[in-house]
Design an enzyme around this catalytic site. Structure first.
Site, PDB file in Angstrom:
ATOM      1  N   SER A 107      22.453  45.364  18.634  1.00  0.00           N
ATOM      2  CA  SER A 107      21.832  44.066  18.917  1.00  0.00           C
ATOM      3  C   SER A 107      20.549  43.870  18.119  1.00  0.00           C
ATOM      4  CB  SER A 107      21.529  43.940  20.412  1.00  0.00           C
ATOM      5  OG  SER A 107      20.734  45.033  20.846  1.00  0.00           O
TER       6      SER A 107
ATOM      7  N   ASN B 120      17.385  49.882  30.550  1.00  0.00           N
ATOM      8  CA  ASN B 120      17.782  48.787  31.439  1.00  0.00           C
ATOM      9  C   ASN B 120      16.582  48.053  32.030  1.00  0.00           C
ATOM     10  OD1 ASN B 120      20.265  49.715  30.795  1.00  0.00           O
ATOM     11  ND2 ASN B 120      20.769  50.536  32.817  1.00  0.00           N
TER      12      ASN B 120
ATOM     13  N   THR C 248      20.235  -3.200  32.028  1.00  0.00           N
ATOM     14  CA  THR C 248      21.168  -2.386  32.811  1.00  0.00           C
ATOM     15  C   THR C 248      22.512  -2.620  32.125  1.00  0.00           C
ATOM     16  OG1 THR C 248      21.675  -4.169  34.346  1.00  0.00           O
ATOM     17  CG2 THR C 248      19.897  -2.674  35.006  1.00  0.00           C
ATOM     18  N   HIS C 249      23.334  -1.603  32.060  1.00  0.00           N
ATOM     19  CA  HIS C 249      24.607  -1.672  31.316  1.00  0.00           C
ATOM     20  C   HIS C 249      24.370  -2.052  29.856  1.00  0.00           C
ATOM     21  CE1 HIS C 249      26.512  -1.798  35.348  1.00  0.00           C
ATOM     22  NE2 HIS C 249      25.474  -2.583  35.626  1.00  0.00           N
TER      23      HIS C 249
ATOM     24  N   SER D  77      20.720   6.913   2.571  1.00  0.00           N
ATOM     25  CA  SER D  77      22.134   7.173   2.360  1.00  0.00           C
ATOM     26  C   SER D  77      22.357   7.365   0.866  1.00  0.00           C
ATOM     27  CB  SER D  77      22.944   5.983   2.867  1.00  0.00           C
ATOM     28  OG  SER D  77      24.191   5.938   2.216  1.00  0.00           O
TER      29      SER D  77
ATOM     30  N   LYS E  69      19.932   1.690   3.402  1.00  0.00           N
ATOM     31  CA  LYS E  69      19.882   2.436   4.656  1.00  0.00           C
ATOM     32  C   LYS E  69      18.616   3.251   4.863  1.00  0.00           C
ATOM     33  CE  LYS E  69      23.446   3.544   6.783  1.00  0.00           C
ATOM     34  NZ  LYS E  69      23.897   3.236   8.116  1.00  0.00           N
TER      35      LYS E  69
ATOM     36  N   ASN F 166      18.088   5.867   7.871  1.00  0.00           N
ATOM     37  CA  ASN F 166      18.755   6.405   9.065  1.00  0.00           C
ATOM     38  C   ASN F 166      17.797   7.222   9.929  1.00  0.00           C
ATOM     39  OD1 ASN F 166      21.206   5.340   8.163  1.00  0.00           O
ATOM     40  ND2 ASN F 166      21.649   7.169   6.954  1.00  0.00           N
TER      41      ASN F 166
ATOM     42  N   GLU G 192      18.706  11.375  15.900  1.00  0.00           N
ATOM     43  CA  GLU G 192      20.153  11.638  15.993  1.00  0.00           C
ATOM     44  C   GLU G 192      20.439  13.127  16.120  1.00  0.00           C
ATOM     45  OE1 GLU G 192      22.850   9.393  13.213  1.00  0.00           O
ATOM     46  OE2 GLU G 192      20.931   8.570  12.561  1.00  0.00           O
TER      47      GLU G 192
ATOM     48  N   TYR H 173      23.399  47.165  35.867  1.00  0.00           N
ATOM     49  CA  TYR H 173      23.405  46.740  34.463  1.00  0.00           C
ATOM     50  C   TYR H 173      24.788  46.915  33.840  1.00  0.00           C
ATOM     51  CZ  TYR H 173      22.598  46.492  29.479  1.00  0.00           C
ATOM     52  OH  TYR H 173      22.677  46.136  28.164  1.00  0.00           O
TER      53      TYR H 173
ATOM     54  N   GLN I 123      23.694  42.224  27.152  1.00  0.00           N
ATOM     55  CA  GLN I 123      23.144  42.133  25.797  1.00  0.00           C
ATOM     56  C   GLN I 123      23.434  40.759  25.191  1.00  0.00           C
ATOM     57  OE1 GLN I 123      22.969  45.665  23.235  1.00  0.00           O
ATOM     58  NE2 GLN I 123      24.452  44.627  21.929  1.00  0.00           N
TER      59      GLN I 123
ATOM     60  N   LYS J  61      20.940  37.301  24.907  1.00  0.00           N
ATOM     61  CA  LYS J  61      19.815  37.012  24.015  1.00  0.00           C
ATOM     62  C   LYS J  61      20.047  35.857  23.067  1.00  0.00           C
ATOM     63  CE  LYS J  61      18.366  41.572  24.799  1.00  0.00           C
ATOM     64  NZ  LYS J  61      19.561  41.707  25.685  1.00  0.00           N
TER      65      LYS J  61
HETATM   66  N1  ARG Z   1      20.326  46.311  23.919  1.00  0.00           N
HETATM   67  C1  ARG Z   1      20.558  46.428  25.308  1.00  0.00           C
HETATM   68  C2  ARG Z   1      20.577  45.035  25.952  1.00  0.00           C
HETATM   69  O1  ARG Z   1      20.221  44.125  25.333  1.00  0.00           O
HETATM   70  C3  ARG Z   1      19.499  47.233  25.944  1.00  0.00           C
HETATM   71  C4  ARG Z   1      19.900  47.889  27.218  1.00  0.00           C
HETATM   72  C5  ARG Z   1      20.935  48.901  26.943  1.00  0.00           C
HETATM   73  N2  ARG Z   1      21.235  49.689  28.079  1.00  0.00           N
HETATM   74  C6  ARG Z   1      22.337  50.429  28.145  1.00  0.00           C
HETATM   75  N3  ARG Z   1      22.514  51.098  29.216  1.00  0.00           N
HETATM   76  N4  ARG Z   1      23.224  50.432  27.186  1.00  0.00           N
HETATM   77  O2  ARG Z   1      20.958  44.841  27.078  1.00  0.00           O
END
Ligand code: ARG
Length: 464
Positions: free
Chosen positions: A30, A117, A162-163, A284, A290, A292, A297, A324, A329, A332
């Site tokens: 990750s 964790n 309205t509408h 454009s 144009k 825009n 948008e 966990y 992971q 993120k």
């Molecule tokens: N990169 C992991 C995450 O984002 C960190 C925690 C990993 N823990 C584990 N027991 N593999 O969650």
């Protein structure tokens, strides 16, 4: 088998007898996206080490080495000289391995009494807390911009819809203050979410807590958290706060998408209510005339990805058994993209709103069409003693007559108006004007210029 791909070189390699498959290594890593947690990770590690020293698990010299090693690493990262390695999987193990490389065996003591964790849960909370504060600031700046524009337009009459059909005249200031209210709710939601973000999971370790004499209150307070979490299983697996934030972000984006839709409509030649400076627009490649409104948008479009991330996070958490799981992971990328998109979109609005120029005459002309004061005429008849339903019917007939004659209500003669009701007298023209119509809605939350001024003053006091 390359050296880097040998499980024996990994921080957790002890029980493994063969190398991680190259695909698995890439698939499970990750670091490409979680490296942005480095500051939170280092801050969390320093707090953890400080607590370990207090618990006499580290001595002062070891704490000093760890702290200065981590500071050096932070400098290396910020000066782009840190070498991130996918073999070390994530931000946590990259930093820990770099620390040991820098300061030797003392670095290996840092992970005493914690797990990745609780470490990752702490990092995300620290990261999200900072982002909430920044996003809240942007919302406040946008609200300021809205208030300034509203102040210049407390008397500017435009059609209210309205509408998307002309309904009743309103002031542009009043319309802008509706945007202010949406942003105020967004601000409050962010602040509310922050309360649940600001709880320390650190010390929950892998899932059950730890056998070392740790002081969770100390790490919580060192990191500026309000308190330590109550349950270790919950703390390492809870991502509710990320979902809540995504929901709050989705609502902000939904509001921005509504603003955007209005800006797109209002800059069109059909409405022609406002001017958006060239710097927020593009041309454009084929149609020379144009201009825009690309920025609104795009923000309208980007709301979709933020809503999508909310669903991703909900789905990610659904059915996960305690505690966990590696699934987490995956929290993120949606979370980070949500925040990036939200910050960019708010930033664009912070810049754009003060640059909006109201085309007051066009707004006024548009409000004068479409029988915007029809309700005022009905209210006038009611005040003369007619039941509202009858008044509605009478005005409906007057409007039909106007459509046929291509006139508006205000340009009918008194004789023409009296054909619809004998109770109508000369004072009717006061209510048929746009100014009369808006001024008459003079109560809390109404569109009368005096009410809009009060609303702006109240809003300014709220932001002060
Ligand atoms: N990169 C992991 C995450 O984002 C960190 C925690 C990993 N823990 C584990 N027991 N593999 O969650």
């Amino acid at each position: 088998m390359s050296e880097e791909n040998n499980s024996k070189s990994k921080l957790w390699g002890g029980r493994f007898t063969e190398a991680t498959d190259a695909f698995v290594q890439r698939f499970t890593a990750s670091v490409e996206f979680d490296k942005r947690l480095y500051k939170a990770d280092i801050e969390g590690s320093i707090a953890h080490a400080t607590m370990l020293k207090q618990a006499k698990i580290l001595n002062s010299d070891e704490l000093k080495q760890i702290t200065s090693g981590l500071h050096e690493i932070q400098n290396d990262i910020e000066s782009d000289s840190f070498k991130w390695s996918i073999e070390l999987e994530d931000v946590h193990m990259n930093i820990e391995a770099a620390l040991t490389a820098k300061i030797g065996d003392t670095g290996k003591k840092l992970h005493t009494g914690r797990s990745r964790n609780d470490q990752v849960a702490t990092d995300i909370r620290l990261y999200v807390r900072e982002e909430i504060d920044y996003v809240s600031l942007l919302v406040r700046r946008l609200q300021d911009g809205i208030l300034d524009l509203a102040e210049q337009n407390t008397d500017t009459v435009m059609p209210g819809f309205t509408h998307l059909q002309t309904a009743q005249p309103i002031t542009f200031g009043h319309h802008l203050m509706a945007w202010f209210e949406m942003m105020q709710r967004d601000f409050e939601r962010l602040q509310d979410c922050r309360k649940r973000v600001n709880i320390s999971p650190l010390g929950s370790a892998a899932l059950a807590g730890t056998t070392y004499p740790i002081d969770r209150d100390l790490t919580a307070s060192l990191l500026g958290f309000d308190k330590a979490s109550n349950n270790s299983l919950d703390s390492v697996s809870d991502r509710d706060f990320a979902i809540e934030l995504s929901a709050a972000a989705s609502l902000v984006m939904m509001h921005l998408s509504r603003f955007s839709e209005e800006l797109v409509l209002w800059t069109s030649s059909q409405f022609n209510f406002i001017d958006l400076p060239d710097r927020f627009c593009t041309g454009s490649s084929i149609m020379p005339q144009k201009k825009n409104p690309d920025v609104p948008e795009l923000i309208r479009g980007k709301s979709g990805r933020v809503f999508g991330h909310l669903v991703s996070l909900l789905t990610l958490m659904k059915s996960q058994p305690l505690a966990y799981n590696k699934d987490n992971q995956e929290d993120k990328e949606p979370l980070f993209d949500t925040l990036d998109t939200l910050k960019d979109s708010l930033m664009a609005y912070v810049e754009m709103v003060p640059a909006i120029k109201a085309k007051k005459e066009n707004m006024q002309l548009s409000a004068a069409q479409g029988f915007a004061t029809a309700t005022d005429l009905a209210d006038y008849l009611v005040k003369k003693g007619m039941p509202f339903r009858d008044a509605h019917e009478v005005v409906g007939k007057a409007v039909a007559f106007c459509i046929e004659q291509q006139k508006d209500l205000g340009s009918l003669s008194i004789e023409e108006l009296q054909n619809f009701s004998e109770t109508i007298t000369d004072d009717v023209y006061d209510v048929l004007t746009l100014e009369g119509s808006v001024s008459a809605r003079n109560h809390i939350g109404g569109t009368a210029p005096s009410q809009v001024k009060t609303a702006i003053a109240n809003a300014r006091a709220l932001l002060a």
